[in-house]
Structure formats: C-alpha cells, structure tokens
Scaffold this active site. Structure first.
Site, PDB file in Angstrom:
ATOM      1  CG  ASN A 199      46.348  44.381 -78.848  1.00  0.00           C
ATOM      2  OD1 ASN A 199      47.146  44.506 -79.776  1.00  0.00           O
ATOM      3  ND2 ASN A 199      45.743  45.407 -78.276  1.00  0.00           N
ATOM      4  CE1 TYR A 224      56.717  46.913 -77.779  1.00  0.00           C
ATOM      5  CE2 TYR A 224      57.948  46.584 -79.806  1.00  0.00           C
ATOM      6  CZ  TYR A 224      56.747  46.779 -79.157  1.00  0.00           C
ATOM      7  OH  TYR A 224      55.577  46.828 -79.884  1.00  0.00           O
ATOM      8  CB  ILE A 273      50.235  50.772 -86.024  1.00  0.00           C
ATOM      9  CG1 ILE A 273      50.719  49.457 -86.663  1.00  0.00           C
ATOM     10  CG2 ILE A 273      48.721  50.953 -86.203  1.00  0.00           C
ATOM     11  CD1 ILE A 273      50.520  49.317 -88.147  1.00  0.00           C
ATOM     12  CE  LYS A 330      54.988  43.723 -78.396  1.00  0.00           C
ATOM     13  NZ  LYS A 330      53.569  43.399 -78.181  1.00  0.00           N
ATOM     14  CB  THR A 343      48.528  53.310 -81.495  1.00  0.00           C
ATOM     15  OG1 THR A 343      49.841  52.863 -81.147  1.00  0.00           O
ATOM     16  CG2 THR A 343      47.929  52.403 -82.563  1.00  0.00           C
ATOM     17  CG  ASP A 378      43.334  49.214 -71.691  1.00  0.00           C
ATOM     18  OD1 ASP A 378      43.543  49.157 -72.927  1.00  0.00           O
ATOM     19  OD2 ASP A 378      44.107  49.817 -70.908  1.00  0.00           O
TER      20      ASP A 378
END
Ligand SMILES: NC(=O)c1ccc[n+]([C@@H]2O[C@H](COP(=O)([O-])OP(=O)(O)OC[C@H]3O[C@@H](n4cnc5c(N)ncnc54)[C@H](O)[C@@H]3O)[C@@H](O)[C@H]2O)c1
Length: 250
Positions: A89, A155, A188, A159, A190, A36
């Site tokens: 990811n 984005y 999701i 993607k 997060t 990370d």
C-alpha cells in the site's frame, strides 16, 4: 472475526489508508506487521492496535529497497510464524508539474516506491504465502491508475503499472491458491492529498468530482481491502476494485 488466525503485512501502515486497514485487520483478529518508512507514524499505528488488545509489530521499511522488503517479510514470519495477507500500500505523490518539468530523479522515486515497491512486496511475500497453503495480496493502485490526470505523469504511470502487475501475479500464483487484487481509491482524506486541499480554486471541484459528491475516508477503503483479504473474496483474483464514490464514471 473475519481474519482470525491470519498474519498480515501492511506497508505504508503509518498513513491514512494503511493505518485504517491495519487497525481493521487487527480488529478482525489478524496479527499485523505495520511497515512504514516513517517510524513515528508506524509505531503510533501499533500503539493504537495494542490499545484495544490487538497484536501488532512495527518494522521500519523503505519499500523501494529490496533488502528491506525481504527483511520485513522475514521479521514478520519469524515473529508471528507465517504470512497470509500482504497489503502493498505504501505510495507517494508526484509534484503537480507538467511531464516536461518533472525531474528524472522524481520520476525514478515515484516509480521505485509506487511500482517497484509493489513488485518487491509480491516477490518476497509469494514464497511465504505458498508455505501457508495460499493467501491474499492486495495492491494499492488508484483512480489515477485507471484514467489520466494532468500533472501526474509518474503517479499515473506507476498506478497503471500496479494494475497490470496485479493481473500478472494473479495468473502466475493462482495455482498456489494465492489471490492477487488491486484497489483503486478515488480522493480519500489522507495526508497525500494535502497539496490539493490547499488549492482554494481547484479543491471544491476535485473534492466533488464523483457520483457521491464527496471525498472518501480511509476506513471506507479499509472495508474494501478487508473484503479482498478475507475468504469472502475466495473466487476474486486479478481484479481492480474501485473505491472512488463513482469517480471513474464521472
Ligand atoms: N488518499 C488518496 O486520495 C489516494 C487515492 C488513490 C490512491 N492512494 C494510494 O493509497 C496509498 C496510501 O496512501 P494514503 O492516501 O494513505 O497517504 P499517506 O501519505 O497518508 O500514507 C502513505 C504512507 O506511505 C508511507 N511511505 C511513503 N514512502 C514509503 C516508502 N518508500 N516505504 C514505506 N512507506 C512509505 C508514508 O510514510 C505514509 O505513512 C498510496 O499508495 C496512495 O498512492 C491514495
């Protein structure tokens, strides 16, 4: 255990989906390099894994930096002795603005992290996966890689690019028994969606905009990544698996 003896890298492993997947991989017997850009959150994931007796290391990495991704793969293989699974990811959102108002700097950063980061992950993982006799690469795309959304120019583009890059790599490396797939999560729970959550007007709509009428958990995404990483997915490559509660059909 579905990943016994396997060695995996998880980028963005300090965040929601990455952390849940790193933990799931370790519980299934894999040795995990948690990577990370944020050391605190990445090291926390490693601690969580070590607490149940799992094997993990933290490697601080900015996935948009070629040397750092190269080093991530090098540290992983020299510590654990090889590589079988690469989960590309790490990702960032862009500001909720029209494309005409999106700065070039922000466009470049989103593309660099979300798309170039996946390219670099593939570039440096493939030679090691070949040495292992094959393996699995999983790339995180998004529901927004499959359909457009207002105010998400960079984005959306990044993607969508991940999906084609996934198909390209599946074609190039299938002969080495390397499978390359993408996941396309919907909304999701997060940190990346914190901005949406704070929008009292839009959140009730966004949070129910799928067939199941709720948002997903990082663990539900981790289940799908585990499947694609495991031998149970041995004849699946070049695919994009939606994990979106039916968001694409909505
Ligand atoms: N949460 C959602 O609704 C959703 C939906 C579709 C796709 N995704 C994608 O899932 C992936 C994981 O996101 P998340 O939802 O877990 O969000 P998150 O913000 O919790 O996790 C993202 C992680 O990536 C790390 N990161 C950011 N830039 C980095 C860089 N340059 N190098 C290395 N690490 C970096 C962050 O520090 C963070 O830990 C992202 O690619 C995101 O675009 C998320």
């Amino acid at each position: 255990m579905r990943l016994k003896g396997k060695i995996a890298i998880v980028t963005g492993g300090g965040g929601g989906i990455g952390r849940a997947t790193a933990i799931r991989f370790a519980k299934e017997g894999a040795k995990v390099a948690v990577s990370d850009i944020d050391s605190l959150s990445g090291e926390k994931t490693v601690n969580m894994i070590q607490q149940f007796g799992g094997d993990a290391i933290f490697v601080k990495t900015d996935v948009s930096d070629s040397n750092q991704v190269k080093e991530l793969v090098h540290i992983t293989t020299s510590t654990f002795g090889g590589l079988h699974i690469m989960f590309n990811n790490a990702g960032i959102a862009n500001s909720e603005v029209r494309s005409v108002d999106l700065s070039e700097e922000e466009w470049d950063r989103v593309i660099d992290v979300n798309l170039k980061g996946v390219f670099l992950g593939i570039k440096y993982a493939v030679p090691e996966l070949k040495k292992s006799g094959g393996g699995a690469i999983i790339n995180t795309s998004s529901l927004l890689g499959l359909k457009g959304k207002k105010y998400q120019a960079a984005y959306n583009a990044s993607k969508a690019g991940v999906i084609r890059l996934t198909q390209n790599a599946a074609l190039e490396y299938g002969k080495y028994n390397i499978r390359v797939n993408a996941i396309a999560p919907g909304v999701i729970d997060t940190k990346i969606i914190d901005g949406w959550k704070q929008d009292a007007r839009k959140w009730p709509i966004i949070s129910r905009a799928n067939a199941l009428g709720r948002i997903g958990t990082p663990e539900e995404v981790a289940n799908a990544v585990l499947f694609l990483a495991s031998d149970e997915a041995s004849f699946i490559t070049g695919a994009t698996l939606s994990v979106d509660g039916g968001g694409l059909t909505f």
